[in-house]
Design a protein around this motif. Structure first.
Motif, short mmCIF file in Angstrom:
data_model
loop_
_atom_site.label_atom_id
_atom_site.label_comp_id
_atom_site.label_asym_id
_atom_site.label_seq_id
_atom_site.Cartn_x
_atom_site.Cartn_y
_atom_site.Cartn_z
N ASN A 29 -0.07 -5.44 4.80
CA ASN A 29 0.01 -4.12 3.82
C ASN A 29 1.14 -4.28 2.86
OD1 ASN A 29 1.74 -3.39 5.63
ND2 ASN A 29 0.34 -1.66 6.41
N ASN A 80 10.54 2.47 -1.98
CA ASN A 80 8.97 2.60 -1.80
C ASN A 80 8.15 1.27 -2.34
OD1 ASN A 80 10.00 5.59 -3.28
ND2 ASN A 80 9.48 5.38 -1.03
N ARG A 139 8.06 8.31 6.29
CA ARG A 139 7.83 9.80 5.86
C ARG A 139 7.78 10.73 6.84
NH1 ARG A 139 4.44 7.94 0.43
NH2 ARG A 139 5.69 6.28 -0.19
N PRO A 148 2.38 2.44 8.20
CA PRO A 148 2.49 3.43 6.97
C PRO A 148 3.03 4.74 7.27
CG PRO A 148 0.16 2.33 7.40
CD PRO A 148 1.22 2.20 8.46
N ASP A 149 3.56 5.27 6.38
CA ASP A 149 4.53 6.49 6.50
C ASP A 149 5.60 6.60 7.48
OD1 ASP A 149 2.93 7.30 4.44
OD2 ASP A 149 1.42 8.16 5.57
N ASP A 162 0.98 -1.13 0.03
CA ASP A 162 0.14 -0.21 0.01
C ASP A 162 1.07 1.10 0.11
OD1 ASP A 162 -1.89 -1.59 0.23
OD2 ASP A 162 -2.49 -1.32 2.30
N ASP A 163 0.28 2.47 -0.38
CA ASP A 163 0.88 3.59 -0.67
C ASP A 163 1.64 3.93 0.96
OD1 ASP A 163 1.96 5.71 -1.68
OD2 ASP A 163 0.48 7.11 -0.86
N GLY A 164 2.84 4.63 0.94
CA GLY A 164 3.29 4.75 2.22
C GLY A 164 4.08 3.48 3.17
N CYS A 165 3.95 2.41 2.42
CA CYS A 165 4.60 1.31 3.15
C CYS A 165 5.95 1.14 2.77
CB CYS A 165 3.60 -0.03 3.07
SG CYS A 165 2.16 0.31 3.85
N ASP A 166 6.81 1.67 2.87
CA ASP A 166 8.30 1.65 2.55
C ASP A 166 8.91 0.81 3.54
OD1 ASP A 166 7.46 3.94 0.96
OD2 ASP A 166 8.06 5.30 2.53
N PRO A 187 2.85 -0.72 -6.81
CA PRO A 187 1.61 -1.04 -6.46
C PRO A 187 1.10 -2.32 -6.57
CG PRO A 187 1.69 0.37 -8.56
CD PRO A 187 3.06 0.26 -7.91
N TRP A 188 0.12 -2.89 -6.04
CA TRP A 188 -0.22 -4.59 -5.95
C TRP A 188 -0.57 -5.03 -7.54
CZ3 TRP A 188 0.32 -7.40 -1.68
CH2 TRP A 188 0.51 -6.68 -0.28
#
Ligand SMILES: O=C(O)CCC(=O)C(=O)O
Length: 203
Positions: free
Chosen positions: A102, A78, A202, A198-199, A65-69, A81-82
């Motif tokens: 995630n 980074n 960031r 997440p994040d 998912d976005d932010g799951c670095d 996408p799935w």
């Protein structure tokens, strides 16, 4: 069916918090996933060990998912996408195992020369106390776990389509590895599903 290798064993042996679920995926699900994996941008990244740079002995890709670095040897990665089959596999795990994920690390081992050394999946971005689900496709390889304090080792041999769950807390007390097995000529793909804050990198 779920296999617990420690049913009825010597009580002095520490049972790893690992469960092996044979035939978690059907042949058709495995084939669809393998077809998709052939389009993944798998890369051999460079890592630094004791100040020296090395290429990892396998290729890998990170989806989520976005932010799951994630951070791999100081490199921030980074998530991609799935892809459709991987998204379905995540949903199947969530539904059937009642566990949340995630992000996923995909590792491709071209043959038994490729491997992964001893480590725990205990990076700070992974939510402490979350489970890790590991799916194997292709060659059957030894998956070895080692208790950090006693050094006791247990070997699992997941076949194509099998699922291994490393239970919450395992990463704090056990390590795992996929050793070289030079007689193996077939490729193997592994997916380790994780739960990331997440994040995390960031903020
Ligand atoms: O390929 C495997 O079974 C091991 C993968 C692994 O250890 C990891 O992704 O942390």
């Amino acid at each position: 069916m779920m296999l617990d290798l420690f049913d009825g064993q010597d009580p002095n042996i520490i049972a790893p918090p690992v469960t092996l679920h044979p035939n978690f995926l059907t042949q058709r699900q495995q084939q669809l996933l393998l077809n998709e994996v052939s389009d993944y941008p798998l890369t051999k990244i460079e890592i630094e060990v004791f100040g020296k740079k090395h290429l990892i002995p396998r290729t890998q890709a990170w989806f989520g998912d976005d932010g799951c670095d994630c951070k791999y040897s100081k490199t921030l990665i980074n998530p991609l996408p799935w892809p459709p089959m991987l998204a379905k596999l995540r949903q199947t795990l969530i539904n059937r195992c009642q566990l949340n994920f995630n992000a996923v690390l995909v590792n491709h081992y071209k043959d038994g020369h490729d491997c992964m050394g001893w480590h725990s999946d205990d990076e700070p971005e992974i939510i402490a106390g979350s489970a890790i689900a590991s799916i194997t496709l292709g060659a059957c390889r030894d998956f070895v776990v080692r208790h950090k304090a006693s050094q006791q080792k247990v070997t699992y041999t997941p076949f194509s389509g099998d699922l291994i769950i490393m239970a919450p807390g395992m990463q704090q007390t056990w390590q795992h590895a996929l050793p070289k097995r030079l007689s193996i000529t077939q490729p193997r793909v592994n997916f380790t599903f994780r739960l990331i804050t997440p994040d995390f990198y960031r903020r």
